[in-house]
Write a protein that holds these residues in place. Structure first.
Motif, PDB file in Angstrom:
ATOM      1  N   ARG A  79       0.822  -1.211   0.000  1.00 22.87           N
ATOM      2  CA  ARG A  79       0.000   0.000   0.000  1.00 22.87           C
ATOM      3  C   ARG A  79       0.857   1.262   0.000  1.00 22.87           C
ATOM      4  O   ARG A  79       0.512   2.253  -0.651  1.00 22.87           O
ATOM      5  CB  ARG A  79      -0.915  -0.015   1.227  1.00 22.87           C
ATOM      6  CG  ARG A  79      -1.998   1.018   1.215  1.00 22.87           C
ATOM      7  CD  ARG A  79      -2.950   0.918   2.419  1.00 22.87           C
ATOM      8  NE  ARG A  79      -3.428  -0.434   2.651  1.00 22.87           N
ATOM      9  CZ  ARG A  79      -3.140  -1.172   3.738  1.00 22.87           C
ATOM     10  NH1 ARG A  79      -2.378  -0.684   4.699  1.00 22.87           N
ATOM     11  NH2 ARG A  79      -3.612  -2.383   3.874  1.00 22.87           N
ATOM     12  N   ILE A  80       1.982   1.254   0.714  1.00 22.85           N
ATOM     13  CA  ILE A  80       2.799   2.467   0.804  1.00 22.85           C
ATOM     14  C   ILE A  80       3.862   2.553  -0.291  1.00 22.85           C
ATOM     15  O   ILE A  80       4.502   3.584  -0.437  1.00 22.85           O
ATOM     16  CB  ILE A  80       3.458   2.597   2.194  1.00 22.85           C
ATOM     17  CG1 ILE A  80       4.391   1.437   2.477  1.00 22.85           C
ATOM     18  CG2 ILE A  80       2.414   2.740   3.266  1.00 22.85           C
ATOM     19  CD1 ILE A  80       5.161   1.574   3.772  1.00 22.85           C
ATOM     20  N   ALA A  81       4.027   1.492  -1.083  1.00 25.47           N
ATOM     21  CA  ALA A  81       5.023   1.509  -2.171  1.00 25.47           C
ATOM     22  C   ALA A  81       4.476   2.319  -3.340  1.00 25.47           C
ATOM     23  O   ALA A  81       3.386   2.046  -3.851  1.00 25.47           O
ATOM     24  CB  ALA A  81       5.346   0.090  -2.613  1.00 25.47           C
ATOM     25  N   ASP A  82       5.218   3.321  -3.777  1.00 31.81           N
ATOM     26  CA  ASP A  82       4.779   4.167  -4.887  1.00 31.81           C
ATOM     27  C   ASP A  82       4.812   3.434  -6.222  1.00 31.81           C
ATOM     28  O   ASP A  82       4.095   3.800  -7.139  1.00 31.81           O
ATOM     29  CB  ASP A  82       5.665   5.410  -4.987  1.00 31.81           C
ATOM     30  CG  ASP A  82       5.436   6.371  -3.837  1.00 31.81           C
ATOM     31  OD1 ASP A  82       4.324   6.359  -3.275  1.00 31.81           O
ATOM     32  OD2 ASP A  82       6.362   7.128  -3.512  1.00 31.81           O
ATOM     33  N   SER A  83       5.639   2.419  -6.350  1.00 32.30           N
ATOM     34  CA  SER A  83       5.784   1.721  -7.633  1.00 32.30           C
ATOM     35  C   SER A  83       4.688   0.693  -7.873  1.00 32.30           C
ATOM     36  O   SER A  83       4.516   0.233  -8.994  1.00 32.30           O
ATOM     37  CB  SER A  83       7.150   1.050  -7.704  1.00 32.30           C
ATOM     38  OG  SER A  83       7.284   0.128  -6.642  1.00 32.30           O
ATOM     39  N   VAL A  84       3.919   0.332  -6.850  1.00 35.97           N
ATOM     40  CA  VAL A  84       2.848  -0.662  -6.992  1.00 35.97           C
ATOM     41  C   VAL A  84       1.529   0.068  -7.215  1.00 35.97           C
ATOM     42  O   VAL A  84       1.105   0.880  -6.395  1.00 35.97           O
ATOM     43  CB  VAL A  84       2.757  -1.564  -5.739  1.00 35.97           C
ATOM     44  CG1 VAL A  84       1.608  -2.554  -5.857  1.00 35.97           C
ATOM     45  CG2 VAL A  84       4.069  -2.296  -5.517  1.00 35.97           C
ATOM     46  N   ILE A  85       0.883  -0.243  -8.357  1.00 32.77           N
ATOM     47  CA  ILE A  85      -0.415   0.381  -8.662  1.00 32.77           C
ATOM     48  C   ILE A  85      -1.523  -0.329  -7.895  1.00 32.77           C
ATOM     49  O   ILE A  85      -2.337   0.285  -7.227  1.00 32.77           O
ATOM     50  CB  ILE A  85      -0.718   0.305 -10.174  1.00 32.77           C
ATOM     51  CG1 ILE A  85       0.356   1.022 -10.975  1.00 32.77           C
ATOM     52  CG2 ILE A  85      -2.084   0.893 -10.476  1.00 32.77           C
ATOM     53  CD1 ILE A  85       0.239   0.809 -12.472  1.00 32.77           C
ATOM     54  N   ARG A  86      -1.573  -1.658  -8.027  1.00 34.64           N
ATOM     55  CA  ARG A  86      -2.579  -2.485  -7.357  1.00 34.64           C
ATOM     56  C   ARG A  86      -1.936  -3.787  -6.901  1.00 34.64           C
ATOM     57  O   ARG A  86      -0.923  -4.228  -7.435  1.00 34.64           O
ATOM     58  CB  ARG A  86      -3.732  -2.839  -8.307  1.00 34.64           C
ATOM     59  CG  ARG A  86      -4.694  -1.707  -8.586  1.00 34.64           C
ATOM     60  CD  ARG A  86      -5.633  -1.510  -7.411  1.00 34.64           C
ATOM     61  NE  ARG A  86      -6.713  -0.613  -7.730  1.00 34.64           N
ATOM     62  CZ  ARG A  86      -6.682   0.693  -7.554  1.00 34.64           C
ATOM     63  NH1 ARG A  86      -5.614   1.272  -7.110  1.00 34.64           N
ATOM     64  NH2 ARG A  86      -7.729   1.428  -7.832  1.00 34.64           N
ATOM     65  N   TYR A  87      -2.572  -4.421  -5.922  1.00 35.20           N
ATOM     66  CA  TYR A  87      -2.112  -5.709  -5.411  1.00 35.20           C
ATOM     67  C   TYR A  87      -3.313  -6.472  -4.888  1.00 35.20           C
ATOM     68  O   TYR A  87      -4.340  -5.878  -4.527  1.00 35.20           O
ATOM     69  CB  TYR A  87      -1.084  -5.519  -4.291  1.00 35.20           C
ATOM     70  CG  TYR A  87      -1.654  -4.766  -3.121  1.00 35.20           C
ATOM     71  CD1 TYR A  87      -2.283  -5.417  -2.078  1.00 35.20           C
ATOM     72  CD2 TYR A  87      -1.603  -3.383  -3.080  1.00 35.20           C
ATOM     73  CE1 TYR A  87      -2.837  -4.724  -1.028  1.00 35.20           C
ATOM     74  CE2 TYR A  87      -2.141  -2.679  -2.035  1.00 35.20           C
ATOM     75  CZ  TYR A  87      -2.758  -3.359  -1.009  1.00 35.20           C
ATOM     76  OH  TYR A  87      -3.320  -2.669   0.029  1.00 35.20           O
ATOM     77  N   MET A  88      -3.209  -7.787  -4.870  1.00 38.21           N
ATOM     78  CA  MET A  88      -4.245  -8.614  -4.269  1.00 38.21           C
ATOM     79  C   MET A  88      -3.611  -9.930  -3.849  1.00 38.21           C
ATOM     80  O   MET A  88      -2.867 -10.542  -4.616  1.00 38.21           O
ATOM     81  CB  MET A  88      -5.392  -8.898  -5.227  1.00 38.21           C
ATOM     82  CG  MET A  88      -6.462  -9.730  -4.565  1.00 38.21           C
ATOM     83  SD  MET A  88      -7.986 -10.155  -5.481  1.00 38.21           S
ATOM     84  CE  MET A  88      -7.749  -9.634  -7.085  1.00 38.21           C
ATOM     85  N   PHE A  89      -3.905 -10.354  -2.632  1.00 40.68           N
ATOM     86  CA  PHE A  89      -3.429 -11.618  -2.112  1.00 40.68           C
ATOM     87  C   PHE A  89      -4.626 -12.459  -1.725  1.00 40.68           C
ATOM     88  O   PHE A  89      -5.501 -11.986  -0.990  1.00 40.68           O
ATOM     89  CB  PHE A  89      -2.523 -11.405  -0.892  1.00 40.68           C
ATOM     90  CG  PHE A  89      -1.280 -10.633  -1.220  1.00 40.68           C
ATOM     91  CD1 PHE A  89      -0.198 -11.262  -1.808  1.00 40.68           C
ATOM     92  CD2 PHE A  89      -1.199  -9.276  -0.975  1.00 40.68           C
ATOM     93  CE1 PHE A  89       0.941 -10.566  -2.111  1.00 40.68           C
ATOM     94  CE2 PHE A  89      -0.058  -8.562  -1.283  1.00 40.68           C
ATOM     95  CZ  PHE A  89       1.015  -9.208  -1.859  1.00 40.68           C
ATOM     96  N   VAL A  90      -4.686 -13.683  -2.206  1.00 39.78           N
ATOM     97  CA  VAL A  90      -5.790 -14.584  -1.897  1.00 39.78           C
ATOM     98  C   VAL A  90      -5.226 -15.911  -1.398  1.00 39.78           C
ATOM     99  O   VAL A  90      -4.159 -16.358  -1.822  1.00 39.78           O
ATOM    100  CB  VAL A  90      -6.716 -14.825  -3.110  1.00 39.78           C
ATOM    101  CG1 VAL A  90      -7.453 -13.573  -3.490  1.00 39.78           C
ATOM    102  CG2 VAL A  90      -5.965 -15.374  -4.278  1.00 39.78           C
ATOM    103  N   ARG A  91      -5.964 -16.527  -0.498  1.00 39.73           N
ATOM    104  CA  ARG A  91      -5.567 -17.838   0.033  1.00 39.73           C
ATOM    105  C   ARG A  91      -6.018 -18.904  -0.937  1.00 39.73           C
ATOM    106  O   ARG A  91      -7.160 -18.905  -1.400  1.00 39.73           O
ATOM    107  CB  ARG A  91      -6.204 -18.051   1.397  1.00 39.73           C
ATOM    108  CG  ARG A  91      -5.804 -19.333   2.021  1.00 39.73           C
ATOM    109  CD  ARG A  91      -6.369 -19.458   3.413  1.00 39.73           C
ATOM    110  NE  ARG A  91      -6.181 -20.827   3.847  1.00 39.73           N
ATOM    111  CZ  ARG A  91      -7.009 -21.453   4.633  1.00 39.73           C
ATOM    112  NH1 ARG A  91      -8.084 -20.846   5.092  1.00 39.73           N
ATOM    113  NH2 ARG A  91      -6.782 -22.700   4.969  1.00 39.73           N
TER     114      ARG A  91
END
Length: 94
Positions: A79-91
């Motif tokens: 969330r705080i990384a400027d280089s990451v636009i979106r992320y999602m982690f699923v089990r």
């Protein structure tokens, strides 16, 4: 430990070394309390919808094992990384 799959979308205006250093940093966070099973770089793709006037992203899929409480820390760092636009982690189901 549970198995997870994470999708990270990086900005495309980053150089390869900047993107790889950010990815290595995130992999290091995962490996603090887990283990990485597979990293699959999909490369540059068109986003389904525009995000803050950005239309393309560099996709990376990571499969790993970690404790459930460690996922919160990984998401916080994304969330705080400027280089990451979106992320999602699923089990993943066992």
């Amino acid at each position: 430990m549970n198995k997870y799959e994470g999708v990270l979308i990086f900005k495309t205006d980053l150089s390869d070394e900047e993107r790889n250093s950010e990815l290595d940093r995130l992999k290091g966070i995962i490996e603090q309390q887990g283990s990485i099973l597979e990293v699959d770089e999909w490369g540059k793709r068109k986003l389904a919808y525009e995000i803050n006037y950005i239309t393309d992203g560099y996709y990376v899929v990571i499969q790993f094992e970690a404790e459930p409480q460690h996922i919160r820390e990984i998401e916080r760092r994304c969330r705080i990384a400027d280089s990451v636009i979106r992320y999602m982690f699923v089990r993943k189901d066992a």
